[in-house]
Motif scaffolding. Structure first.
Motif, mmCIF file in Angstrom:
data_model
loop_
_atom_site.group_PDB
_atom_site.id
_atom_site.type_symbol
_atom_site.label_atom_id
_atom_site.label_comp_id
_atom_site.label_asym_id
_atom_site.label_seq_id
_atom_site.Cartn_x
_atom_site.Cartn_y
_atom_site.Cartn_z
ATOM 1 N N ASP A 43 0.839 -1.196 0.000
ATOM 2 C CA ASP A 43 0.000 0.000 0.000
ATOM 3 C C ASP A 43 0.875 1.248 0.000
ATOM 4 O O ASP A 43 0.881 2.010 0.944
ATOM 5 C CB ASP A 43 -0.904 0.029 1.234
ATOM 6 N N LEU A 44 1.632 1.447 -1.063
ATOM 7 C CA LEU A 44 2.540 2.581 -1.132
ATOM 8 C C LEU A 44 2.342 3.339 -2.435
ATOM 9 O O LEU A 44 2.172 2.735 -3.495
ATOM 10 C CB LEU A 44 3.994 2.106 -1.056
ATOM 11 N N ILE A 45 2.353 4.664 -2.337
ATOM 12 C CA ILE A 45 2.237 5.526 -3.513
ATOM 13 C C ILE A 45 3.299 6.610 -3.383
ATOM 14 O O ILE A 45 3.440 7.236 -2.334
ATOM 15 C CB ILE A 45 0.836 6.155 -3.623
ATOM 16 N N LEU A 46 4.033 6.857 -4.468
ATOM 17 C CA LEU A 46 5.127 7.816 -4.473
ATOM 18 C C LEU A 46 4.736 9.092 -5.201
ATOM 19 O O LEU A 46 4.144 9.050 -6.285
ATOM 20 C CB LEU A 46 6.348 7.205 -5.185
ATOM 21 N N PHE A 47 5.091 10.232 -4.605
ATOM 22 C CA PHE A 47 4.974 11.541 -5.234
ATOM 23 C C PHE A 47 6.258 12.295 -4.912
ATOM 24 O O PHE A 47 6.759 12.210 -3.793
ATOM 25 C CB PHE A 47 3.801 12.353 -4.671
ATOM 26 N N GLY A 48 6.788 13.046 -5.865
ATOM 27 C CA GLY A 48 7.985 13.834 -5.585
ATOM 28 C C GLY A 48 8.055 15.053 -6.475
ATOM 29 O O GLY A 48 7.483 15.088 -7.572
ATOM 30 N N TRP A 49 8.777 16.057 -5.989
ATOM 31 C CA TRP A 49 8.943 17.311 -6.734
ATOM 32 C C TRP A 49 10.290 17.922 -6.365
ATOM 33 O O TRP A 49 10.729 17.840 -5.214
ATOM 34 C CB TRP A 49 7.833 18.290 -6.367
ATOM 35 N N SER A 50 10.937 18.538 -7.371
ATOM 36 C CA SER A 50 12.207 19.206 -7.102
ATOM 37 C C SER A 50 12.493 20.257 -8.160
ATOM 38 O O SER A 50 12.192 20.051 -9.338
ATOM 39 C CB SER A 50 13.358 18.199 -7.114
ATOM 40 N N PRO A 51 13.136 21.358 -7.756
ATOM 41 C CA PRO A 51 13.721 22.240 -8.752
ATOM 42 C C PRO A 51 14.875 21.483 -9.413
ATOM 43 O O PRO A 51 15.487 20.611 -8.783
ATOM 44 C CB PRO A 51 14.242 23.434 -7.950
ATOM 45 N N ILE A 52 15.173 21.803 -10.682
ATOM 46 C CA ILE A 52 16.273 21.147 -11.387
ATOM 47 C C ILE A 52 16.822 22.109 -12.428
ATOM 48 O O ILE A 52 16.062 22.834 -13.074
ATOM 49 C CB ILE A 52 15.812 19.807 -12.025
ATOM 50 N N SER A 53 18.135 22.105 -12.567
ATOM 51 C CA SER A 53 18.767 22.953 -13.578
ATOM 52 C C SER A 53 18.583 22.313 -14.952
ATOM 53 O O SER A 53 18.342 21.104 -15.062
ATOM 54 C CB SER A 53 20.259 23.112 -13.278
ATOM 55 N N TYR A 82 8.591 10.403 -14.651
ATOM 56 C CA TYR A 82 9.127 11.729 -14.326
ATOM 57 C C TYR A 82 8.574 12.715 -15.340
ATOM 58 O O TYR A 82 8.501 12.413 -16.530
ATOM 59 C CB TYR A 82 10.658 11.753 -14.422
ATOM 60 N N LEU A 83 8.222 13.908 -14.886
ATOM 61 C CA LEU A 83 7.821 14.993 -15.766
ATOM 62 C C LEU A 83 8.819 16.130 -15.577
ATOM 63 O O LEU A 83 8.937 16.688 -14.487
ATOM 64 C CB LEU A 83 6.409 15.480 -15.448
ATOM 65 N N PHE A 84 9.565 16.423 -16.644
ATOM 66 C CA PHE A 84 10.552 17.501 -16.618
ATOM 67 C C PHE A 84 9.941 18.731 -17.271
ATOM 68 O O PHE A 84 9.450 18.670 -18.393
ATOM 69 C CB PHE A 84 11.806 17.090 -17.405
ATOM 70 N N HIS A 85 9.969 19.832 -16.545
ATOM 71 C CA HIS A 85 9.469 21.102 -17.043
ATOM 72 C C HIS A 85 10.608 22.111 -16.905
ATOM 73 O O HIS A 85 11.675 21.782 -16.392
ATOM 74 C CB HIS A 85 8.231 21.526 -16.238
ATOM 75 N N ASP A 86 10.387 23.315 -17.327
ATOM 76 C CA ASP A 86 11.406 24.352 -17.253
ATOM 77 C C ASP A 86 11.671 24.711 -15.794
ATOM 78 O O ASP A 86 10.894 25.438 -15.175
ATOM 79 C CB ASP A 86 10.938 25.582 -18.042
ATOM 80 N N GLY A 87 12.739 24.168 -15.235
ATOM 81 C CA GLY A 87 13.138 24.523 -13.872
ATOM 82 C C GLY A 87 12.694 23.563 -12.784
ATOM 83 O O GLY A 87 13.093 23.728 -11.631
ATOM 84 N N TRP A 88 11.875 22.562 -13.097
ATOM 85 C CA TRP A 88 11.453 21.612 -12.070
ATOM 86 C C TRP A 88 11.176 20.243 -12.684
ATOM 87 O O TRP A 88 11.017 20.098 -13.881
ATOM 88 C CB TRP A 88 10.242 22.111 -11.279
ATOM 89 N N VAL A 89 11.121 19.242 -11.798
ATOM 90 C CA VAL A 89 10.797 17.880 -12.189
ATOM 91 C C VAL A 89 9.890 17.296 -11.104
ATOM 92 O O VAL A 89 10.004 17.645 -9.930
ATOM 93 C CB VAL A 89 12.077 17.017 -12.363
ATOM 94 N N GLU A 90 8.960 16.469 -11.524
ATOM 95 C CA GLU A 90 8.126 15.758 -10.548
ATOM 96 C C GLU A 90 8.111 14.284 -10.920
ATOM 97 O O GLU A 90 8.463 13.903 -12.028
ATOM 98 C CB GLU A 90 6.714 16.341 -10.484
ATOM 99 N N VAL A 91 7.711 13.455 -9.982
ATOM 100 C CA VAL A 91 7.694 12.008 -10.195
ATOM 101 C C VAL A 91 6.508 11.398 -9.456
ATOM 102 O O VAL A 91 6.063 11.907 -8.426
ATOM 103 C CB VAL A 91 9.017 11.347 -9.708
ATOM 104 N N SER A 92 5.990 10.322 -10.016
ATOM 105 C CA SER A 92 5.005 9.499 -9.320
ATOM 106 C C SER A 92 5.174 8.064 -9.804
ATOM 107 O O SER A 92 5.812 7.815 -10.827
ATOM 108 C CB SER A 92 3.574 9.981 -9.585
ATOM 109 N N ASP A 93 4.598 7.141 -9.061
ATOM 110 C CA ASP A 93 4.753 5.742 -9.443
ATOM 111 C C ASP A 93 3.906 5.367 -10.651
ATOM 112 O O ASP A 93 4.061 4.281 -11.195
ATOM 113 C CB ASP A 93 4.508 4.805 -8.266
ATOM 114 N N THR A 94 3.034 6.262 -11.114
ATOM 115 C CA THR A 94 2.332 6.113 -12.393
ATOM 116 C C THR A 94 2.190 7.499 -13.023
ATOM 117 O O THR A 94 2.271 8.513 -12.326
ATOM 118 C CB THR A 94 0.916 5.506 -12.241
ATOM 119 N N ARG A 95 1.969 7.559 -14.330
ATOM 120 C CA ARG A 95 1.774 8.845 -14.986
ATOM 121 C C ARG A 95 0.541 9.540 -14.431
ATOM 122 O O ARG A 95 0.527 10.743 -14.227
ATOM 123 C CB ARG A 95 1.640 8.657 -16.518
#
Length: 190
Positions: free
Chosen positions: A112-122, A168-181
């Motif tokens: 029963d685990l779900i992943l979400f993440g977000w970060s600024p990225i160069s 992973y979704l890479f955008h201008d200046g940030w990236v996010e992640v989840s265990d599914t789209r």
């Protein structure tokens, strides 16, 4: 009504759409395309998709505020808690980022685990990370919000209704992640 945890276990956590059905109207709808007016419905549509909230200061991002309050409330009401980890893409750690694993950590099976993440990225780190992921067999796809890199469905542990695993979704200046789209649609910052 069965609990969210029981429903997700029964469904094998095949899709985060189950979460959206439980937390109706909590921001589970996909983000609007850049330049689209989120307040105007297209002819024949009942309502438009709400826009994502504006980006917040990276130092202020938490596991609780990257998702809607309704989603966090639903997780809490089922007894789920969150574990905060560093945001890592293969061997690249992004120190301003946050990875949040929500689930029932008391479950003996820990399924029963779900992943979400977000970060600024160069831009340089984003290019390196994308190249490293695709070299490992991940698939790249253009998206109205940026570049999506998703694991090969044949090796994914979990797939959403559209056949996407960890993404992973890479955008201008940030990236996010989840265990599914589809899980990316629950992240409300960016």
């Amino acid at each position: 009504m069965t609990s969210l945890s029981a429903r997700l276990r029964g469904a094998g956590i095949a899709s985060l759409l189950a979460i959206c059905s439980v937390v109706a109207l909590s921001g589970c709808a996909p983000a609007t395309a850049p330049g689209a007016d989120p307040t105007t419905a297209a002819p024949g549509e009942a309502s438009a998709t709400p826009a994502r909230p504006a980006a917040i200061d990276p130092d202020d991002v938490t596991c609780e505020n990257m998702l809607s309050a309704d989603t966090v409330g639903t997780f809490g009401s089922t007894g789920w808690t969150v574990r905060e980890d560093p945001f890592v893409i293969l061997d690249l750690e992004l120190p301003q980022g946050i990875a949040c694993t929500w689930g029932d950590f008391s479950s003996p099976t820990n399924d029963d685990l779900i992943l979400f993440g977000w970060s600024p990225i160069s831009a340089a780190d984003a290019a390196t990370a994308q190249a490293s992921l695709t070299a490992e067999g991940w698939l790249s796809k253009e998206d109205p919000r940026g570049v999506m890199i998703t694991e090969d469905p044949s090796s994914a542990l979990r797939l959403d209704d559209e056949g996407y695993g960890m993404t992973y979704l890479f955008h201008d200046g940030w990236v996010e992640v989840s265990d599914t789209r589809q899980g990316l649609d629950l992240i409300e910052i960016g």
